[in-house]
Scaffold this motif. Structure first.
Motif, short mmCIF file in Angstrom:
data_model
loop_
_atom_site.label_atom_id
_atom_site.label_comp_id
_atom_site.label_asym_id
_atom_site.label_seq_id
_atom_site.Cartn_x
_atom_site.Cartn_y
_atom_site.Cartn_z
N ALA A 89 0.84 -1.24 -0.12
CA ALA A 89 -0.02 0.09 0.06
C ALA A 89 0.72 1.19 -0.12
CB ALA A 89 -0.87 0.13 1.19
N GLY A 90 2.00 1.11 0.80
CA GLY A 90 2.86 2.39 0.84
C GLY A 90 3.37 2.81 -0.49
N MET A 91 3.76 1.79 -1.23
CA MET A 91 4.61 1.92 -2.68
C MET A 91 3.57 2.71 -3.61
SD MET A 91 7.54 0.48 -2.80
CE MET A 91 7.70 0.06 -4.38
N PRO A 123 -6.75 10.32 -2.73
CA PRO A 123 -6.94 9.05 -2.16
C PRO A 123 -8.30 8.19 -2.71
CG PRO A 123 -6.76 10.50 -0.43
CD PRO A 123 -6.83 11.38 -1.51
N GLN A 124 -9.32 8.96 -2.81
CA GLN A 124 -10.49 8.10 -3.67
C GLN A 124 -10.07 7.63 -5.07
OE1 GLN A 124 -13.80 7.63 -2.25
NE2 GLN A 124 -13.59 6.25 -4.05
N VAL A 139 -5.27 -3.53 0.30
CA VAL A 139 -4.62 -2.39 -0.34
C VAL A 139 -5.33 -1.14 -0.49
CG1 VAL A 139 -2.96 -1.67 -1.95
CG2 VAL A 139 -2.49 -3.93 -1.00
N ALA A 140 -6.53 -1.29 -1.35
CA ALA A 140 -7.35 -0.34 -1.74
C ALA A 140 -7.77 0.35 -0.70
CB ALA A 140 -8.54 -0.95 -2.89
N GLN A 141 -8.22 -0.35 0.51
CA GLN A 141 -8.73 0.38 1.50
C GLN A 141 -7.93 1.23 2.42
OE1 GLN A 141 -11.84 0.94 2.80
NE2 GLN A 141 -12.97 0.07 1.42
N ILE A 142 -6.69 0.69 2.47
CA ILE A 142 -5.34 1.45 3.16
C ILE A 142 -5.18 2.81 2.48
CG2 ILE A 142 -3.07 1.41 3.79
CD1 ILE A 142 -3.53 -1.92 4.04
N VAL A 143 -5.09 2.49 1.15
CA VAL A 143 -4.86 3.88 0.24
C VAL A 143 -5.83 4.98 0.53
CG1 VAL A 143 -4.58 4.72 -2.13
CG2 VAL A 143 -3.34 2.63 -1.48
N LEU A 144 -7.09 4.28 0.58
CA LEU A 144 -8.43 5.30 0.49
C LEU A 144 -8.23 5.91 1.89
CD1 LEU A 144 -11.12 6.33 -0.34
CD2 LEU A 144 -12.12 4.16 0.88
N GLN A 145 -7.81 5.35 3.02
CA GLN A 145 -7.75 5.82 4.45
C GLN A 145 -6.57 6.58 4.94
OE1 GLN A 145 -9.15 2.74 7.06
NE2 GLN A 145 -10.95 2.35 5.70
N ALA A 168 -3.57 1.98 7.82
CA ALA A 168 -3.86 3.23 7.34
C ALA A 168 -3.11 4.08 8.24
CB ALA A 168 -5.18 3.72 6.95
N ARG A 169 -3.48 3.82 9.45
CA ARG A 169 -3.07 4.91 10.39
C ARG A 169 -1.37 4.77 10.80
NH1 ARG A 169 -5.60 2.20 15.50
NH2 ARG A 169 -6.68 0.85 14.28
N ILE A 170 -0.69 3.68 10.35
CA ILE A 170 0.63 3.52 10.29
C ILE A 170 1.05 4.17 9.01
CG2 ILE A 170 2.50 1.92 9.70
CD1 ILE A 170 0.87 -0.16 11.49
#
Length: 268
Positions: A89-91, A123-124, A139-145, A168-170
């Motif tokens: 997700a970070g990438m 993000p959306q 991954v998609a939800q982490i990126v969204l949040q 996502a908090r991290i």
């Protein structure tokens, strides 16, 4: 006696054949999984490169965020699977910026309200790009949040507290620290001390307190490591302990090198 031996041998042969078939099936499944993950990594790198080509000022930002986020996750003793999802997700956490005009991304002065609204859509837009890809992680939800905040002041959904995924908090903390520590078109790098002050000041308000505490420990160890050994030695030691070849994630180890005792993740 011969017939008796044949009757005894037949079940053993059937058992051996069954075990062999099961082992072959497991091997094929493992190989398919390995190929799938390799394919996903290729997809992730292609998406990351597309964003960086459009926004050269933040080239490498996503990889550095991924590296710091993974190191924080290791400090928090998260599972290897969660860490792998955070890394992926970070990438690509800023992949939605593909839809933002280049002149807005590289604008050397303060953004207007309309321009900032465009930025806030990334993000959306990133979620829309990633949601159809079947990752083994959210991954998609982490990126969204990743721009949501603990008090609900973030975007795009205004989520609060535990409604935000831990991953996502991290990523949110790693993103803020890396962004403040790096050069931007509209300002020079503010430095790691300012970044630490920001997350410490807003611990529990904007950022998860456990994530902040882990990040502060990671960066504190970074400072100690930096004064003890030379840069090249630290990088080689960190890469060896992470067991992560540099040609796979060349910049994900950026933060890992400052945290050599724990590293990023163990590759099996």
């Amino acid at each position: 006696m011969r017939q008796l031996r044949q009757r005894v041998a037949e079940p053993k042969q059937e058992q051996v054949a069954t075990e062999r078939k099961w082992a072959e099936g497991k091997l094929k499944q493992k190989l398919r999984g390995t190929e799938l993950r390799r394919s996903l990594k290729g997809t992730i790198h292609a998406l990351a490169s597309a964003v960086e080509m459009k926004d050269p000022y933040t080239a490498g930002h996503q990889r550095r965020v991924a590296g710091l986020a993974c190191t924080i996750a290791r400090e928090m003793s998260l599972s290897g699977e969660k860490i792998a999802g955070i890394c992926m997700a970070g990438m690509v956490h800023d992949v939605g910026k593909i839809n933002v005009p280049a002149e807005v991304l590289s604008k050397p002065s303060q953004l207007t309200g309309t321009e900032f609204d465009l930025i806030k859509m990334h993000p959306q837009d990133g979620y829309n790009v990633l949601k159809e890809i079947e990752f083994p992680w959210p991954v998609a939800q982490i990126v969204l949040q990743h721009h949501e905040r603990m008090d609900g002041s973030g975007y795009p959904q205004g989520l609060k507290g535990d409604d935000i995924l831990l991953e996502a908090r991290i990523l949110a903390v790693a993103d803020v620290v890396e962004a403040m520590s790096s050069h931007r078109p509209y300002r020079p790098a503010l430095g790691i001390d300012k970044a630490m002050e920001e997350i410490r000041k807003n611990k529990g308000k904007l950022y998860d307190p456990d994530v902040v505490a882990s990040c502060l420990r990671v960066c504190s160890e970074k400072s100690r490591s930096k004064s003890v050994s030379q840069k090249g030695t630290r990088r080689r030691r960190a890469m060896a302990q992470c067991k992560m070849p540099e040609n796979i994630y060349p910049s994900v180890a950026y933060w890992c090198k400052y945290h050599p005792r724990r590293g990023l993740m163990t590759r099996k």
